[in-house]
Motif scaffolding. Sequence first.
Motif, PDB file in Angstrom:
ATOM      1  N   THR A 180      37.077  27.146 147.121  1.00 49.81           N
ATOM      2  CA  THR A 180      38.429  27.386 146.585  1.00 49.81           C
ATOM      3  C   THR A 180      38.878  28.842 146.735  1.00 49.81           C
ATOM      4  N   SER A 190      45.815  22.444 148.912  1.00 45.47           N
ATOM      5  CA  SER A 190      46.587  22.645 147.677  1.00 45.47           C
ATOM      6  C   SER A 190      47.728  23.626 147.851  1.00 45.47           C
ATOM      7  N   GLN A 234      44.401  24.668 142.080  1.00 42.67           N
ATOM      8  CA  GLN A 234      43.731  23.926 143.141  1.00 42.67           C
ATOM      9  C   GLN A 234      42.875  22.790 142.594  1.00 42.67           C
TER      10      GLN A 234
END
Lengths: 258, 322
Positions: free
Chosen positions: A13, B134, B251
Amino acid sequence: MKIFICLKQVPDTETKIKILPDHSAIDPAGIKWVMNPYDEHAVEEAIKFKEKNPTAQVWAITSGPKSRAVDALRTALAMGADEAIVINSPENLDAYSTAKALAQVISTEGPAHLIFSGKLSIDANQSSVPQMVAEFLSIPHTSVVSKFETSPENTTVERDVEGGAKEIVQMINPSLIAANKGLNMPRYASLPGIMKAKKKIIKEFEFSALGITPAEQKVKYSGFTLPPEKPAVKLLTGDASSQVSQLISSLRDEAKVL
Amino acid sequence: MSKVLIFAEFQNDNLKRSSQELLQFAAKTGRPVVALALGTGAGGGVAQLAHHGAAEVLLCKDSAYDAYNPELFASAAAEAIQISGATLVLASASSSGKDLFPRVAAKIGAGVVSDGTEITVSGEDVKVKKPLYSGKCFATASFENSPVKIVLMRANQLPVSAADTAKTASVTEHAFNKPSLKTLIKEIVKGASEKLDLTEANIIVSGGRGLKEAANFKMLNDLAAVLGATVGASRAVVDAGWVGHSMQVGQTGKTVAPTLYIAVGISGAIQHLAGMSGSKVIVAINNDANAPIFQKATYGIVGDAFEIVPKLTEEFKKALAH
Ligand SMILES: Cc1cc2nc3c(=O)[nH]c(=O)nc-3n(C[C@H](O)[C@H](O)[C@H](O)COP(=O)(O)OP(=O)(O)OC[C@H]3O[C@@H](n4cnc5c(N)ncnc54)[C@H](O)[C@@H]3O)c2cc1C
Ligand SMILES: Nc1ncnc2c1ncn2[C@@H]1O[C@H](COP(=O)(O)O)[C@@H](O)[C@H]1O
């Protein structure tokens, strides 16, 4: 009794996404790959199930380029999965052919009593593969699950929907459960788990040998772009009262969003 | 030209804005528009469907469709596609739309693109722009080997103009085949808020660790009440248990794209920005001028949330009163 976990490897991420100069895809250079965060919840729930049902065998399965995708499987093994399968497949398969491949291998290696997955992969942002796998296997599914209970015949889950509402759903097993974040707290891999996972032989399938035709690739992506650059922020100055009144007039008269 | 089928969604007997967007868009393509309306509530919605652009309504007022059931709805939707002959299906990327249509796609051998933010239809050709990672990038999805194309659009991406109350539609009532079901919906537990979901909200007020403790979210609730906004949060405060995870933006939370996003005491970590940088206007309130949130913000206030937010609530109240 076999329990399957569908998991996918995705960019961490923290990754700053870059685009190839021809806009055909993202630039894979320097990406750190991790297990899709929602899939960690799927692994955790499968292992919790095994702890209560010691005869269960937990199989983690992924479709992706073998060279990297096996790392996500080793993470699942280190967390406590028993076996792992990689379907060696090209980058950027669409949801339909991915689900076809997963369903096909699960049915030859199964039968599955339960299948766990994440609700969404944070790279494709589709929320499609689990429902498609369930349909291809003719089993019921519930997605966005935050609570799970099961008996040999039935599985009862809570599904999160809009506005904080929940649907309580009962399915006849075998069934597929696509995990939301609230389902559990994924455990960390233990050191002995990591050592054991390193030695484990991962079962391999070739996507190209599964008999899935090019006609089963339904969606293609092109024209990759970064989001448009934002103009520099307008900082509102002065004391609190003046900042607030400037903000309100900007929103009303300049941005016209009130 | 072949038909476009719209999966219509109602809330308290009103056609959802997201469905209005899809109907109006579909009508503008020049292709004939069929709306699929399921459940007892749908009967009263026929006129609304026509007013927003449906020429035909495929209606089933059976109460079996009052609660969403994946297997039951997938079977009905597949049958509706078949009997209408539609080659393009549009639905909203709502909880039920996202859950249902991949299953339908697998059933009928179709491709599905979820979370579209832009769509172009020229003749039979359909292209959809959607966020990947995302929202860290975008790509254009096109279909191949897909006689039926299914697109799930995010809410608030297409314009809605006033309903044309002169328009009418032909209505076909149809009893869809019911498969034997392995899924039973036992109960629906209402959420705490009757507010729009984050993914549908036009205005979002989000709070982060800068609010110091759970009780201080009251300040954001007050501001949101004045603005008719939905309240969101950063992961830090969700993990701390201050608010439920359905409120997390980012996200690993919800990807949102409201007209106005107000971030209070949120630093702007890459995972948070991924979920909200598609917002049209972003306001950041943070006491640290170097917080990364200011790099994405349209307007920034460097200041103390506890001083700014109550003032903002008061001033908005006055400003919106006239
Ligand atoms: C795998 C993974 C997934 C993640 N997914 C998400 C996600 O989906 N969404 C998400 O949000 N995060 C996500 N994160 C977490 C993310 O990295 C950050 O930790 C998180 O967003 C920080 O939350 P915050 O901004 O509330 O807290 P902080 O970073 O602690 O920021 C608090 C801010 O408040 C400001 N502040 C303090 N006091 C005041 C005051 N009195 N007035 C005004 N401002 C004040 C501070 O200056 C600071 O900028 C994820 C992390 C990982 C590893
Ligand atoms: N390539 C893949 N291999 C295994 N599982 C996958 C794969 N892609 C998606 N999944 C599963 O499907 C879930 C939803 O992904 P998606 O439909 O891509 O949003 C993920 O959380 C995984 O559990």
